[in-house]
Every structure is written in C-alpha cells, then in structure tokens.
Write a protein that holds these residues in place. Structure first.
Motif, mmCIF file in Angstrom:
data_model
loop_
_atom_site.group_PDB
_atom_site.id
_atom_site.type_symbol
_atom_site.label_atom_id
_atom_site.label_comp_id
_atom_site.label_asym_id
_atom_site.label_seq_id
_atom_site.Cartn_x
_atom_site.Cartn_y
_atom_site.Cartn_z
ATOM 1 N N TYR A 205 0.856 -1.182 0.000
ATOM 2 C CA TYR A 205 0.000 0.000 0.000
ATOM 3 C C TYR A 205 0.893 1.233 0.000
ATOM 4 N N PRO A 206 0.478 2.299 -0.673
ATOM 5 C CA PRO A 206 1.354 3.464 -0.809
ATOM 6 C C PRO A 206 1.471 4.281 0.469
ATOM 7 N N THR A 207 2.653 4.862 0.668
ATOM 8 C CA THR A 207 2.852 5.881 1.690
ATOM 9 C C THR A 207 2.498 7.221 1.069
ATOM 10 N N ILE A 208 1.702 8.001 1.771
ATOM 11 C CA ILE A 208 1.286 9.306 1.254
ATOM 12 C C ILE A 208 2.487 10.254 1.289
ATOM 13 N N ASP A 391 4.512 16.350 -12.331
ATOM 14 C CA ASP A 391 5.811 16.998 -12.543
ATOM 15 C C ASP A 391 6.502 17.353 -11.230
ATOM 16 N N GLU A 392 5.706 17.731 -10.228
ATOM 17 C CA GLU A 392 6.264 18.163 -8.950
ATOM 18 C C GLU A 392 6.425 17.019 -7.954
ATOM 19 N N MET A 393 5.603 15.987 -8.099
ATOM 20 C CA MET A 393 5.493 14.988 -7.034
ATOM 21 C C MET A 393 5.965 13.589 -7.398
ATOM 22 N N ASP A 394 6.121 13.294 -8.695
ATOM 23 C CA ASP A 394 6.489 11.933 -9.103
ATOM 24 C C ASP A 394 7.802 11.471 -8.479
ATOM 25 N N GLU A 395 8.749 12.379 -8.387
ATOM 26 C CA GLU A 395 10.075 12.018 -7.891
ATOM 27 C C GLU A 395 9.996 11.472 -6.468
ATOM 28 N N ILE A 396 9.282 12.203 -5.595
ATOM 29 C CA ILE A 396 9.163 11.772 -4.197
ATOM 30 C C ILE A 396 8.250 10.553 -4.091
ATOM 31 N N TYR A 397 7.192 10.518 -4.912
ATOM 32 C CA TYR A 397 6.281 9.370 -4.869
ATOM 33 C C TYR A 397 7.030 8.072 -5.181
ATOM 34 N N ARG A 398 7.825 8.083 -6.247
ATOM 35 C CA ARG A 398 8.554 6.863 -6.624
ATOM 36 C C ARG A 398 9.590 6.484 -5.568
ATOM 37 N N LEU A 400 9.324 6.986 -2.271
ATOM 38 C CA LEU A 400 8.640 6.379 -1.125
ATOM 39 C C LEU A 400 7.930 5.087 -1.496
ATOM 40 N N ASN A 401 7.530 4.958 -2.764
ATOM 41 C CA ASN A 401 6.686 3.838 -3.183
ATOM 42 C C ASN A 401 7.255 3.175 -4.435
ATOM 43 N N PRO A 402 8.347 2.423 -4.289
ATOM 44 C CA PRO A 402 8.956 1.806 -5.467
ATOM 45 C C PRO A 402 8.058 0.778 -6.148
ATOM 46 N N VAL A 403 7.231 0.061 -5.378
ATOM 47 C CA VAL A 403 6.333 -0.940 -5.966
ATOM 48 C C VAL A 403 4.961 -0.821 -5.306
ATOM 49 N N VAL A 404 3.971 -0.405 -6.077
ATOM 50 C CA VAL A 404 2.588 -0.326 -5.598
ATOM 51 C C VAL A 404 1.708 -1.102 -6.567
ATOM 52 N N PRO A 405 0.952 -2.107 -6.099
ATOM 53 C CA PRO A 405 0.072 -2.852 -7.005
ATOM 54 C C PRO A 405 -0.941 -1.923 -7.661
ATOM 55 N N ALA A 406 -1.340 -2.260 -8.866
ATOM 56 C CA ALA A 406 -2.285 -1.409 -9.607
ATOM 57 C C ALA A 406 -3.572 -1.181 -8.819
ATOM 58 N N LEU A 605 15.332 9.669 2.865
ATOM 59 C CA LEU A 605 15.663 10.375 1.640
ATOM 60 C C LEU A 605 14.502 11.240 1.164
ATOM 61 N N ALA A 606 13.279 10.727 1.279
ATOM 62 C CA ALA A 606 12.107 11.485 0.832
ATOM 63 C C ALA A 606 11.912 12.752 1.657
ATOM 64 N N ARG A 607 12.122 12.641 2.977
ATOM 65 C CA ARG A 607 11.959 13.835 3.827
ATOM 66 C C ARG A 607 13.010 14.872 3.492
ATOM 67 N N GLU A 608 14.260 14.451 3.343
ATOM 68 C CA GLU A 608 15.328 15.391 3.041
ATOM 69 C C GLU A 608 15.134 16.006 1.655
ATOM 70 N N LEU A 609 14.640 15.203 0.709
ATOM 71 C CA LEU A 609 14.436 15.709 -0.639
ATOM 72 C C LEU A 609 13.354 16.787 -0.664
ATOM 73 N N SER A 610 12.330 16.655 0.190
ATOM 74 C CA SER A 610 11.301 17.689 0.292
ATOM 75 C C SER A 610 11.916 19.016 0.716
ATOM 76 N N ASP A 611 12.834 18.975 1.694
ATOM 77 C CA ASP A 611 13.505 20.191 2.152
ATOM 78 C C ASP A 611 14.388 20.778 1.049
ATOM 79 N N ILE A 612 15.090 19.925 0.321
ATOM 80 C CA ILE A 612 15.976 20.387 -0.735
ATOM 81 C C ILE A 612 15.189 21.093 -1.841
#
Length: 634
Positions: A205-208, A391-398, A400-406, A605-612
């Motif tokens: 299940y995805p992490t928001i 465009d803004e969110m795909d980077e962090i989404y992937r 946090l969530n490398p594999v999410v079932p359809a 990494l996702a938290r730090e990337l948000s700050d960056i």
C-alpha cells in the motif's frame, strides 16, 4: 468486541463421530452450519455454505461469512475432497470443534480465506484426471499448479502455498492413501518458490507523500472543526437544510461528507485498521493522565493477533474527540439506533417531482461495516479533491513507493486529465508509521503497541511564553515576561517594515495577498497591520507564518511544506532566504555522508528531498544562484 454468541453444544448434535479405525466422511445430508438456536442453515451438498447466523455479529456484508465453492469450475472429485477438508478445518469431528476451541483455534475468517485461496488454483485441474489431493504430492502435478499461478504476485502465490499446507493438517480424518503433502523439492521454502514462479513483486500500500499528507491533515482538522461548531444543528438533516438555505439533497450530501471527514480523522490520527474503526462507539474517547500529562485515547477492539477480540486503547489527537462527538449526533433523529455511529440514515428523493431535491421517504440505514466504510472513504477522497501534480510529485512518490500494485494505486484521474489522491485506511496507517517514526516522535516499540501489535501519544504541545519561562526555572515574574514581549514586538515591527519597504525581496504567498503596492501603505494602515498580526506571527528562521488561529495546517508550521503549498500566510524575506541556501548545502552534504555510511533509507531520503526542493524554490524566487541537487548523484 464480539465473542461467539452461540452455545457450541447446539452444533455438537450434527458433528460427525470421531473415527476409530473407520473414516466417517460428511455426505450430502451433513449439516455444515446452524443458526443461534441450533437449526440447520446449510448442508454439505450445497455449493454455498452460509455462516452469517453464527458469525456475523457486526452487520458486515453477507459474503464475508459465506463459503462458495463454484462447483461448475472444478473436477467434481477434487472438489468433493476440498469440501471435506474445509468441513474438517472448520468443525473437526465430534468433540473437537476445531475452529472454536482448544489448541487448534482458528477464526472463521481464516477458514474462509484458506478455502478461497485454494479454490482458485485447483480449477486448473478441471477436465483432467487429477481427482485427489494425494496427487498434489507429485512434483510434476504440483508444478502444473505453480505454472498456472505465474501471473500472481509473490504474496498471492505464497498465500496459496500456505493455505494448501494448512489443509494437510486435516490428513488424520482421511485414510492414509488419501494423505497429501506439497510436491515441493526438499529444502525449498514457500518464499523461495513464490519468488521463483511469480512474475511480479508483491508491492505494498502506498505511503502518502509529505505535501499531500500535510494538506490532508489540515483539511481534516478544518472540516471536523467546522462541523463541530454546528453540532447543535446536525441532528436533523431537514432542519439543517432549512436553516442554512440548502436543498434537502444538498444537506444529505454535506452530512455524508462530514461523516467521511470524521471517520477518516479517526483513522489518520490513530493508525487504526478499518476493522477497528467499525468497533468504536459513542463512549470510545477517554482522557487519561500519566505523570501529569493528559493523554487522549480511543477505546476499540482488535482481532488481528488474538484468538478472540480484545479491547485496547489507541493514543490519538484531540481532534478525535470532536470527530466522535459529531458522529454521535449526525442525523441522529433519523437513526434506527440512536447514538449508534455505525448507523447511517439513507433517503429516497422525489425524482418524479421537479428537480428531485426533496426527501420523499427514508430507506433502511446503511451499516458502516468495513465495506461501506471503504466506500465512504472513496467518496470523501473525491470530495477532498487534493491535487496530485506529476511533474512536482512523481520524484518523491517513486522514492517512497517503489512498488505499488495497480489495485492500490492512489493516483486517480479526473475527467479533465489532471489527477487527485485517493486515501484508504491502509495507506493512512502506513503513512502514520512513516511520519511518527521517521520524524523521531516515537520509537518502533511504541508504534508496535499503537498498531496492536499499543500506547503512543500524538499530542503536540505548543508552549506559551509562560510555559517556556516555567520550564527554564523562572517563576514567571511580570518584568521578565514584559521584557520578552517588548523585544518580540520590536522584532515583529522591523520584520513587517522590511516587507512593506522591500516587497521585491520577499517570497511566499503572504506578499501576493497584499492589495496594491505595499510601499505606499499609509501609517494608519501599517499600524493596523501590526495590531492584526500581533500574537499570530510564528517564525522558524526559514520563514514567518501570519496565520495564527486560521492556519490551514492546524497550527503546524513546517516551512518546507508551506513553501510547496505557496501558503498565503507564509513570508520569506532575504535574510531567511539565505538560510535556505545554507540549508540546501548542508542537507546535500548530509545526504552524501549518509550514503557513504550506508545509513539512509527511502523514507529518510524522501523527507530530506522535500527540504531540498523547497530550498531550491526559495532560492529561485530570491535570485540566489545554486546547483540543482540530482537524486541520481546518490
């Protein structure tokens, strides 16, 4: 909450006698389920066995308490043995009642799941000579089943193997020649087999992502607080419509969204499973005192790791109290059971007269069981309409969530081709864990307890000046407090003066909300601005918030998230922007060090990337040169 409410002796009269050299098998006339009075409900010959009268004590949908064999899709002889094994799995023989008591206790839901997970793969043998479970011990036969399951995920295939293994536990009820084991080469584990044969990973299940999560929490607090202010008007939807100038249909729709906001808040601020949400009631909220601190808790029942349901406590945020109080009164005038938050009134509208906006009659209440709660979350997610910008969110989404079932994909398309985020309790639960552990609020041990696996406090304490002085050991003399307040006011005026005199050196939504040119603001208006913002400003050194009590983030000032949302209450001046520049360099170096030491994970990494990314936006807005941080460099 609910234990088995039926005297087991009511079924004992139908149980098969224990074998003594002879093996007694259920036949077409064998009773497989009874009601609370001991009357037969289902017989062995039937394709569907119904256990609702025995097990369904929380008004769930009936299919959750039925076993369906789909006889038209099976080899008849193999299906017969499957039914026999499922019968013994549930009841055993006379004096055993395997699912109900003793060391072999197994919940009905587990028995149903085992049958369902075995039923599907066995269909591959329809039209073949494979007519006995004993043939599954043959490696070639068993490989045929595995090969047919290649399209399944690792987790699904592993569950099939586990369920088949459970059915070997009832071999004792069959002659020795009918015993079976799995045709797996010695030394092979279920995990290895599943990995070898499955063509896909199991996913999760995805992490928001943080910017969506903060937006959600702010909206939930806003919506629940707004509903709570109207508490006295929420008992009667018709009266509500009249008072607030709405049609009855509009009022019913608004009540449904309020219901969704309240239940989603209870999930988001506790991490409860959806099954645990169905067990809370009007008396669930309790405040307890521990070492002088007031802790907010919700009482409910959990079944996940227990043989029988167990009452337990979940730490929660104070907003849960308001959410529960709203649910208790919401449309209570029309409930079949007053005060029952899981009874949701439904209505039929007069479609044949005019616009169909008036209530024509009342339907049977909807029971907010797990299925209906899931549907409520789906509707409320659409109502929230929180935008997902690829465009803004795909980077962090992937990240946090490398594999999410359809089937669990939270990104849903709108008709215009844009996207919004769909929320589920599993996703909220996963994000709750990511947030509280990832931000160092609790230990893993505390989270384990909260998730039933126990008590965790999500209460954030925002100290007043007096509280800070007390913590410093100063008994709050008036002169000290006055000196602090004067110094703060002086700095506040200097900050506002900088905004007015140098609007081109500011970023954030606050400066954009000014009418006209701030540089020509009259003195009287400037003094009024000082008065309005006194006590409502809050700074972290990376920006200043002027929202005060109106903060859409629920008084949680997190500069990176506020920058990303272009919050109209946030201002960043030139001095604060240079701190973002330093922060950008510092975080980049920190992440490089973490990589070298092997310490970081995807959540960190996702938290730090948000700050960056926030820092880079601020620097662009202030024309500060920088080199974009590239994730691939790690």
């Amino acid at each position: 909450m609910h234990s088995i409410s039926m005297d087991l002796s009511k079924f004992e009269q139908y149980a098969l006698p224990q074998s003594s050299g002879q093996f007694v098998m259920p036949n077409d006339k064998t009773v497989v389920s009874v009601d609370k009075n001991g009357n037969p409900v289902s017989y062995f010959w039937q394709d569907k066995w119904d256990y609702n009268a025995f097990f369904n004590l929380t008004k769930e949908i009936k299919s959750k308490y039925q076993i369906n064999f789909h006889s038209d899709k099976h080899n008849p002889q193999l299906l017969l043995e499957l039914k026999q094994r499922v019968y013994f799995l549930i009841w055993g023989a006379q004096g055993e009642l395997l699912s109900m008591a003793g060391d072999t206790f197994r919940k009905f839901s587990q028995c149903q799941l085992i049958q369902k997970q075995v039923n599907n793969p066995l269909r591959v043998f329809k039209g073949t000579a494979i007519h006995s479970f004993s043939l599954l011990s043959n490696e070639l036969v068993f490989n045929q089943l595995l090969h047919d399951s290649k399209a399944l995920s690792e987790e699904s295939l592993r569950n099939i193997l586990k369920s088949l293994s459970v059915l070997t536990q009832v071999n004792k009820h069959f002659p020795e020649q009918s015993h079976f084991s799995l045709g797996i080469p010695e030394g092979k584990l279920f995990n290895q087999i599943a990995k070898l044969y499955s063509s896909t990973g199991k996913g999760h299940y995805p992490t928001i992502i943080p910017v969506i999560y903060e937006h959600l929490m702010g909206r939930l607090m806003k919506d629940v607080t707004a509903a709570h202010k109207k508490l006295a008007d929420l008992r009667d939807v018709k009266s509500y419509a009249k008072k607030y100038g709405q049609t009855e249909r509009q009022a019913v729709d608004e009540f449904k969204m309020i219901e969704g906001a309240c239940f989603m808040s209870l999930s988001a601020f506790t991490g409860m499973r959806i099954s645990e949400l169905t067990q809370i009631n009007a008396t669930s909220y309790k405040e307890v005192e521990l070492d002088g601190l007031k802790l907010c808790t919700l009482r409910s029942w959990t079944r996940k790791l227990e043989k029988l349901p167990r009452e337990d406590a979940w730490a929660c945020a104070p907003i849960c109290k308001e959410a529960l109080e709203v649910l208790i009164v919401l449309n209570d005038e029309y409930r079949s059971n007053k005060g029952d938050i899981h009874c949701s009134p439904r209505f039929r509208f007069d479609e044949n007269r005019g616009s169909g906006n008036n209530i024509n009659s009342q339907l049977k209440d909807a029971d907010l069981n797990t299925t209906n709660l899931g549907q409520l979350f789906t509707r409320f997610s659409k109502s929230l309409d929180i935008t997902y910008a690829p465009d803004e969110m795909d980077e962090i989404y992937r990240l946090l969530n490398p594999v999410v079932p359809a089937r669990s994909n939270p990104i849903k398309a709108r008709e215009d081709g844009t996207f919004y985020w769909h929320f589920s309790t599993h996703s909220l639960r996963r994000t709750f864990a990511h947030f509280v552990v990832g931000n160092g609020l609790v230990t893993l041990a505390a989270l384990k307890h909260q998730f039933k696996h126990i008590n965790l406090s999500m209460t954030a304490i925002y100290a007043s000046h007096a509280d800070v002085l007390t913590l410093l050991g100063i008994e709050n003399p008036a002169s000290v407090k006055k000196a602090i307040e004067d110094a703060e006011m002086e700095n506040h005026i200097i900050y506002l003066k900088d905004i007015v005199d140098n609007p081109d050196e500011q970023s954030g939504g606050y400066i954009k909300s000014f009418d006209g040119d701030p540089r020509v603001m009259p003195e009287a208006k400037f003094n009024e601005l000082i008065k309005q913002t006194k006590g409502s400003n809050k700074s972290t050194g990376y920006g200043t918030c002027f929202a005060g009590e109106k903060c859409g983030m629920g008084h949680l000032f997190e500069p990176s998230t506020c920058v990303g949302r272009e919050c109209e209450s946030l201002n960043i001046n030139q001095a604060e922007a240079t701190r973002w520049q330093d922060r950008h360099q510092r975080i980049g170096m920190k992440m490089q060090q973490m990589k070298e030491l092997g310490f970081y994970n995807q959540n960190t990494l996702a938290r730090e990337l948000s700050d960056i990314r926030a820092a880079e936006k601020v620097m662009r807005d202030h024309s500060i040169g920088f080199e974009r941080f590239e994730l691939g460099a790690l």
